[in-house]
Design a protein around this motif. Structure first.
Motif, short mmCIF file in Angstrom:
data_model
loop_
_atom_site.label_atom_id
_atom_site.label_comp_id
_atom_site.label_asym_id
_atom_site.label_seq_id
_atom_site.Cartn_x
_atom_site.Cartn_y
_atom_site.Cartn_z
N GLY A 306 -41.01 60.86 81.89
CA GLY A 306 -39.49 60.28 81.77
C GLY A 306 -38.64 60.99 80.79
N PRO A 307 -38.99 61.08 79.65
CA PRO A 307 -38.13 61.71 78.81
C PRO A 307 -37.78 63.22 79.11
CG PRO A 307 -39.64 60.52 77.46
CD PRO A 307 -40.05 60.55 78.64
N LEU A 308 -38.88 64.07 79.25
CA LEU A 308 -38.63 65.59 80.04
C LEU A 308 -37.80 65.47 81.21
CD1 LEU A 308 -42.08 67.20 78.85
CD2 LEU A 308 -40.13 67.02 77.67
N LEU A 309 -37.89 64.77 82.11
CA LEU A 309 -37.07 64.85 83.25
C LEU A 309 -35.61 64.52 82.81
CD1 LEU A 309 -39.46 62.72 85.78
CD2 LEU A 309 -38.67 64.94 86.26
N ALA A 310 -35.42 63.70 81.73
CA ALA A 310 -34.05 63.34 81.19
C ALA A 310 -33.55 64.38 80.46
CB ALA A 310 -33.87 62.16 80.72
N GLY A 311 -34.63 65.59 80.13
CA GLY A 311 -34.02 66.52 79.48
C GLY A 311 -33.71 66.01 77.79
N ALA A 312 -34.64 65.01 77.42
CA ALA A 312 -34.45 64.24 76.07
C ALA A 312 -35.64 64.90 75.10
CB ALA A 312 -34.86 62.89 76.37
N LYS A 313 -35.49 64.51 73.97
CA LYS A 313 -36.32 64.82 73.02
C LYS A 313 -37.35 63.94 72.68
CE LYS A 313 -34.04 65.27 69.11
NZ LYS A 313 -33.26 65.89 67.94
N THR A 314 -38.63 64.04 72.68
CA THR A 314 -39.72 63.14 72.81
C THR A 314 -40.63 63.41 71.63
OG1 THR A 314 -41.51 61.84 73.97
CG2 THR A 314 -40.98 64.10 74.55
N LEU A 315 -40.98 62.31 70.81
CA LEU A 315 -41.95 62.57 69.66
C LEU A 315 -43.46 61.96 70.05
CD1 LEU A 315 -41.17 61.80 66.06
CD2 LEU A 315 -43.19 60.88 66.88
N MET A 316 -44.36 62.74 69.70
CA MET A 316 -45.77 62.67 69.81
C MET A 316 -46.55 62.11 68.54
SD MET A 316 -47.30 65.25 72.74
CE MET A 316 -48.92 64.62 72.44
N PHE A 317 -47.14 61.27 68.14
CA PHE A 317 -47.66 60.99 66.96
C PHE A 317 -49.10 60.95 67.08
CE2 PHE A 317 -48.77 57.26 63.83
CZ PHE A 317 -49.05 58.12 62.80
N GLU A 318 -49.93 61.63 66.41
CA GLU A 318 -51.33 61.84 66.57
C GLU A 318 -52.14 60.55 65.93
OE1 GLU A 318 -54.68 65.07 65.56
OE2 GLU A 318 -52.83 65.05 64.23
N GLY A 319 -51.50 59.97 64.82
CA GLY A 319 -52.18 59.03 64.09
C GLY A 319 -52.15 57.50 64.50
N ILE A 320 -52.08 56.49 63.58
CA ILE A 320 -52.25 55.13 63.68
C ILE A 320 -51.18 54.49 62.67
CG2 ILE A 320 -54.49 55.00 64.54
CD1 ILE A 320 -55.39 54.15 61.71
N PRO A 321 -50.69 53.56 63.13
CA PRO A 321 -49.40 52.93 62.17
C PRO A 321 -50.18 52.51 60.71
CG PRO A 321 -50.19 51.47 63.93
CD PRO A 321 -51.05 52.49 64.29
N THR A 322 -51.00 52.41 60.45
CA THR A 322 -51.49 52.02 58.99
C THR A 322 -52.17 53.23 58.31
OG1 THR A 322 -53.70 51.33 59.94
CG2 THR A 322 -52.01 49.74 59.79
N PHE A 323 -51.83 54.34 58.40
CA PHE A 323 -52.62 55.48 57.72
C PHE A 323 -51.60 56.65 57.49
CE2 PHE A 323 -54.32 59.61 57.42
CZ PHE A 323 -55.40 59.44 56.66
N PRO A 324 -51.43 56.95 56.20
CA PRO A 324 -52.39 56.49 55.03
C PRO A 324 -51.91 55.26 54.41
CG PRO A 324 -50.72 58.05 54.41
CD PRO A 324 -50.61 57.98 55.81
N ASP A 325 -50.76 54.49 54.87
CA ASP A 325 -50.57 53.23 54.58
C ASP A 325 -49.84 52.39 55.79
OD1 ASP A 325 -47.75 53.53 54.24
OD2 ASP A 325 -48.33 54.82 52.53
N HIS A 326 -49.57 51.12 55.75
CA HIS A 326 -48.89 50.46 56.51
C HIS A 326 -47.41 50.78 56.85
CE1 HIS A 326 -49.04 47.83 53.19
NE2 HIS A 326 -47.72 47.63 53.52
N GLY A 327 -47.02 51.68 56.16
CA GLY A 327 -45.56 52.14 56.26
C GLY A 327 -45.49 53.38 56.99
N ARG A 328 -46.20 53.77 57.85
CA ARG A 328 -46.47 55.11 58.44
C ARG A 328 -45.22 55.15 59.51
NH1 ARG A 328 -49.63 59.54 59.50
NH2 ARG A 328 -48.25 61.33 59.76
N PHE A 329 -45.11 54.10 60.41
CA PHE A 329 -44.16 54.07 61.35
C PHE A 329 -42.74 54.40 60.87
CE2 PHE A 329 -45.92 51.74 65.40
CZ PHE A 329 -46.88 52.79 65.48
#
Length: 639
Positions: A306-329
């Motif tokens: 969807g984003p690439l078809l629209a010529g958008a900028k998309t973010l990929m995140f490898e980890g989880i929302p609670t590492f190294p703490d629960h403020g990662r997002f």
């Protein structure tokens, strides 16, 4: 108002929606013509739900990667396409411009060709959330190979089941994946899976965690070594018929065997792009952060295509929302100045438990749109998200859709049509939902006391992004989605609709659970439990869970010679993890002497569901059961 224009008001929406329903072929033809076609289509739609036989833009020829990459190069070649945030925040983020991504995709496409991959071959992709996963997916599409991404949390047995079903002769993986403070041993899981799949010809392995792994001569090759051999490759986008398969994605159903949902090149392309632009109201230069994994449909449609078809900028995140703490997002939002955040209610509910101190000093002012996906969001979580993350100024798009639908079906449009806590609200243009009773009769009557009508959610007209078949078993596609109600696609969900046409999804009405946004078939879990040596039979139901939405409650009958119950519970969950994956583990396992059955031997899951939910006063009549005393015993020992 023309279909290609961005909907900008509720009045615009109504005009566009009316047009999409009154003349769907003209509507979708105009949208589809905005893409690059190697051979333009002349037929827009042919369909019959009784087959099912649905074909969109059937005589058109295209390649989705030409539309994701090549067509953007003149204007956006130097603009960012993918931003990668690694698992550990101290590591440097990476990014790819459209020109760099285009070249990387062609290079890996040449690697695939060199390894013998041909148009129509199925390629299993089992990787972590690294940019090379997106590159692998796009490279498959570039040469016309059918990619089948398997989520990194699945077991070796689950992978081998999928490899066998798809008859996939090629695998792309990596040595390991980082996930929080864990290293997931992807290659060793693949090695175990391939013990049952001697037909696999090549395994391409990306180096990432630098884990020690086994590499088999003549079968396994290193990604980096093969990339070096090709240099700066040029691989033209393979001509694909609009109805050629693009990918297979396996999803749980009401029977034990996962089913391979097939999406095709043309219709999926049109739908993924249209829904991305309209729902999120994407604006030029914005950064879109979808927190899903590409192993699920959400990642396919709203991280990659969807984003690439629209010529958008998309973010990929490898980890989880609670590492190294629960403020990662929130750190990621601040660091990269994220504009659109699309995540799951489960993630929101889990982060709620840590309180709001984590927001102190975090700059979330870049956020313009919030979104939720995977399951209905409860009102408390909606308000927490709105106030603490969106600072009461960001619209929340509450999106309802499925693996089978390819993209968002019902949702408000960000800042354009009203949002409403816990309601998905209005169907997207082209979507014609109806609510029916158990006999397939349409429910029109609004209950004057509640202000809405309730029923099983169906769709009565095709849309471009819908599944075409289940791989290798077309009759199963009919049975699962079109046989329940004549001439209707049955979603498996129940819903409410109010007088203004807004929908609120109430959850599954079939034997499929929604655990943390993941669909898990009860039969699949039961089959795994029943493989345990000490188990005679089992029945699995869902029950409400504060974080996951739904959790798994298993009622298990064991043989006389089994050990102490706590040990068998642990062993059963180990069996589930080995055969399916940790995402399917049961939260509660009650050892019982028998299951409530009718005289014909059918397990009464309705009664077990009530017991699991704690509604012991609402079990209904149990006198007709083969042995009513079983119910009393289960109730007494309820966990």
């Amino acid at each position: 108002m023309k279909p290609l224009q961005r909907i900008q008001s509720l009045e615009d929406y109504q005009r566009v929606y009316d047009y999409s329903v009154s003349d769907p072929e003209a509507f979708w033809a105009e949208i589809a013509q905005s893409f690059v076609w190697q051979k333009p289509f002349t037929q827009v739609l042919q369909w019959d739900f009784d087959g099912p036989n649905v074909r969109w833009f059937e005589d058109g020829v295209l390649n989705i990667t030409e539309n994701c990459l090549d067509r953007h190069l003149p204007q956006k070649g130097n603009q960012t396409a993918i931003v990668f945030e690694p698992n550990r925040p101290e590591e440097d983020a990476r990014s790819f411009t459209y020109a760099e991504l285009h070249q990387a995709v062609m290079n890996f496409a040449q690697v695939l060709l060199n390894q013998g991959v041909k148009k129509g071959d199925r390629v299993c992709v089992y990787m972590g959330m690294v940019p090379e996963l997106a590159i692998a997916v796009l490279a498959c599409a570039r040469i016309g190979a059918i990619h089948s991404v398997v989520f990194g949390g699945f077991s070796a047995q689950s992978i081998s089941d999928r490899l066998i079903d798809a008859n996939a002769h090629f695998v792309i993986t990596q040595d390991g994946a980082f996930r929080g403070n864990k290293v997931i041993p992807l290659k060793s899981v693949i090695d175990e899976a391939l013990l049952q799949c001697d037909f696999v010809q090549k395994v391409i392995v990306l180096t990432h965690t630098k884990t020690s792994i086994s590499m088999l001569k003549d079968r396994d090759v290193w990604w980096e070594v093969e990339i070096e051999k090709v240099g700066q490759a040029h691989v033209a986008p393979a001509p694909m018929n609009a109805e050629d398969p693009l990918f297979i994605l396996y999803t749980s159903g009401s029977t034990g065997k996962p089913k391979g949902v097939v999406h095709t090149c043309g219709g999926y392309m049109v739908w993924a792009n249209y829904t991305f632009e309209q729902v999120f109201q994407y604006q030029e230069g914005e950064l879109h952060f979808c927190t899903a994994d590409i192993g699920w449909i959400t990642g396919h449609s709203y991280i990659v295509y969807g984003p690439l078809l629209a010529g958008a900028k998309t973010l990929m995140f490898e980890g989880i929302p609670t590492f190294p703490d629960h403020g990662r997002f929130w750190d990621i939002v601040e660091k990269h100045k994220v504009n659109i955040l699309y995540t799951a209610p489960t993630a929101i509910r889990s982060l709620m438990g840590f309180g709001t101190d984590v927001f102190q000093g975090k700059d979330l002012s870049s956020l313009r749109v919030l979104g939720t996906v995977g399951e209905p969001i409860n009102e408390e979580a909606w308000h927490w998200y709105h106030v603490n993350v969106g600072k009461s100024r960001c619209p929340i798009v509450d999106t309802w859709w499925q693996t089978e639908t390819g993209g968002i079906m019902i949702s408000n449009l960000a800042g354009v049509t009203p949002d409403r806590p816990a309601w998905a609200t209005l169907p997207l243009p082209g979507i014609q939902p109806i609510l029916v009773d158990e006999h397939g009769n349409e429910n029109h009557e609004i209950n004057p006391e509640t202000g809405f009508v309730h029923g099983n959610l169906c769709v009565k007209f095709p849309w471009p992004g819908m599944l075409r078949t289940t791989y290798g078993d077309h009759s199963r596609c009919y049975t699962n989605y079109f046989a329940t109600y004549k001439n209707l696609y049955f979603t498996g969900d129940g819903a409410y609709r109010d007088a203004a046409g807004n929908y609120r999804i109430t959850g599954r009405v079939d034997d499929v659970l929604n655990v943390s946004g993941h669909r898990i078939g009860t039969a699949e879990v039961e089959n795994a439990i029943n493989r345990h040596l000490g188990v005679v039979e089992s029945a699995v139901v869902g029950y409400p869970h504060d974080i996951k939405g739904q959790a798994i409650y298993a009622f298990v009958v064991c043989s006389d010679h089994t050990h102490e119950s706590e040990m068998i519970r642990r062993d059963i969950n180990e069996t589930i993890t080995k055969l399916i994956g940790a995402i399917a583990k049961a939260d509660k396992i009650q050892i019982v002497k028998g299951l409530p059955k009718t005289r014909s031997g059918k397990i009464m899951r309705r009664i077990l569901r009530k017991i699991a939910e704690g509604e012991l006063d609402h079990l209904g009549d149990t006198s007709t059961l083969l042995d009513p005393s079983v119910v009393d015993e289960i109730c007494t020992e309820r966990l």
